[in-house]
Scaffold this motif. Structure first.
Motif, PDB file in Angstrom:
ATOM      1  N   THR A 132       0.820  -1.215   0.000  1.00 24.66           N
ATOM      2  CA  THR A 132       0.000   0.000   0.000  1.00 24.66           C
ATOM      3  C   THR A 132       0.858   1.272   0.000  1.00 24.66           C
ATOM      4  O   THR A 132       0.321   2.372   0.003  1.00 24.66           O
ATOM      5  N   HIS A 133       2.174   1.107   0.024  1.00 19.51           N
ATOM      6  CA  HIS A 133       3.112   2.240  -0.033  1.00 19.51           C
ATOM      7  C   HIS A 133       4.244   1.864  -0.994  1.00 19.51           C
ATOM      8  O   HIS A 133       5.420   1.834  -0.630  1.00 19.51           O
ATOM      9  N   LEU A 134       3.868   1.562  -2.235  1.00 19.08           N
ATOM     10  CA  LEU A 134       4.801   0.973  -3.188  1.00 19.08           C
ATOM     11  C   LEU A 134       6.032   1.840  -3.436  1.00 19.08           C
ATOM     12  O   LEU A 134       7.164   1.353  -3.396  1.00 19.08           O
ATOM     13  N   VAL A 135       5.819   3.112  -3.732  1.00 22.04           N
ATOM     14  CA  VAL A 135       6.938   3.987  -4.069  1.00 22.04           C
ATOM     15  C   VAL A 135       7.893   4.098  -2.891  1.00 22.04           C
ATOM     16  O   VAL A 135       9.114   3.948  -3.029  1.00 22.04           O
ATOM     17  N   ARG A 136       7.354   4.345  -1.710  1.00 18.75           N
ATOM     18  CA  ARG A 136       8.198   4.507  -0.534  1.00 18.75           C
ATOM     19  C   ARG A 136       8.922   3.213  -0.183  1.00 18.75           C
ATOM     20  O   ARG A 136      10.097   3.223   0.206  1.00 18.75           O
ATOM     21  N   ALA A 137       8.231   2.072  -0.332  1.00 13.30           N
ATOM     22  CA  ALA A 137       8.845   0.789   0.001  1.00 13.30           C
ATOM     23  C   ALA A 137       9.985   0.455  -0.949  1.00 13.30           C
ATOM     24  O   ALA A 137      11.064   0.021  -0.523  1.00 13.30           O
ATOM     25  N   ALA A 138       9.763   0.646  -2.244  1.00 14.75           N
ATOM     26  CA  ALA A 138      10.827   0.375  -3.217  1.00 14.75           C
ATOM     27  C   ALA A 138      12.008   1.319  -3.007  1.00 14.75           C
ATOM     28  O   ALA A 138      13.175   0.908  -3.084  1.00 14.75           O
ATOM     29  N   ALA A 139      11.715   2.584  -2.716  1.00 11.52           N
ATOM     30  CA  ALA A 139      12.784   3.554  -2.485  1.00 11.52           C
ATOM     31  C   ALA A 139      13.597   3.194  -1.247  1.00 11.52           C
ATOM     32  O   ALA A 139      14.823   3.343  -1.241  1.00 11.52           O
TER      33      ALA A 139
END
Length: 212
Positions: A132-139
């Motif tokens: 649910t926090h894809l961008v932040r998790a990948a970063a």
């Protein structure tokens, strides 16, 4: 804005484990925090309680600082709450030992969250929060592995949302850097494939959290 936690609830929140967010309190206090979206009850025995991202924001807020309600977007990197660098921020946090410690702590906390919330306790596969926090998790996976985010004129990775469900786009300067980002994400439990933008011919990664 919702009403602030009671003094007793605030004490429970402030006493939470700084990495995992694990809580200790009476059943009534913990249930009240769950109802307000500030905590969740782990589905697996011993059914312990942990802070949600909204609960963490309250714990980390300075005295008197306004805190968003649980269902509002997470704060930006300059709000005083940790946020992984997605690349290209207008006012990125300063580099240095303090930032390295923050990133390391955040990554260790995420691994613990995986262990606590994945049904099989796996730490090699993304958890529900990451989905649910894809961008932040990948970063976070990239920054924790030592990749440099883009900043000003300095080249580096950039993580961006996409119209596709459970997928982010990752850009990096050059084929070698892009391949290194792909390898890092795959080690962190993501699936990553290289694609080319039709108009610009720019190569990028399309990455999504692995389910099995």
């Amino acid at each position: 804005m919702s009403r602030p936690p009671t003094a007793a609830q605030r004490r429970v929140i402030e006493a939470a484990d700084p990495v995992t967010g694990r809580l200790r309190g009476t059943e009534a206090q913990l249930a009240a925090l769950v109802r307000r979206g500030l905590a969740f009850r782990h589905p697996r025995p011993p059914h312990e309680h942990f802070l949600t991202p909204a609960g963490h924001r309250i714990r980390e807020a300075k005295p008197g600082q306004a805190v968003p309600e649980p269902n509002t977007p997470e704060p930006a990197a300059d709000s005083g709450v940790f946020a992984a660098r997605v690349g290209g921020e207008e006012a990125p946090p300063a580099d240095g030992p303090a930032r390295l410690r923050e990133v390391h702590g955040a990554w260790q906390g995420l691994l613990e969250l995986r262990r606590m919330t994945n049904p099989d306790g796996a730490v090699d596969r993304p958890c529900g929060w990451e989905r649910t926090h894809l961008v932040r998790a990948a970063a976070l996976a990239l920054e924790a592995a030592g990749h440099r985010p883009a900043a000003g004129e300095a080249e580096g990775y950039r993580v961006r949302a996409t119209p596709q469900p459970e997928a982010v786009a990752v850009y990096a300067p050059g084929a070698e850097s892009l391949a290194a980002c792909a390898a890092t994400l795959e080690r962190a439990g993501w699936q990553a494939g290289e694609y080319t933008e039709p108009r610009t011919r720019v190569r990028y990664l399309l990455a999504s959290p692995r389910r099995v």
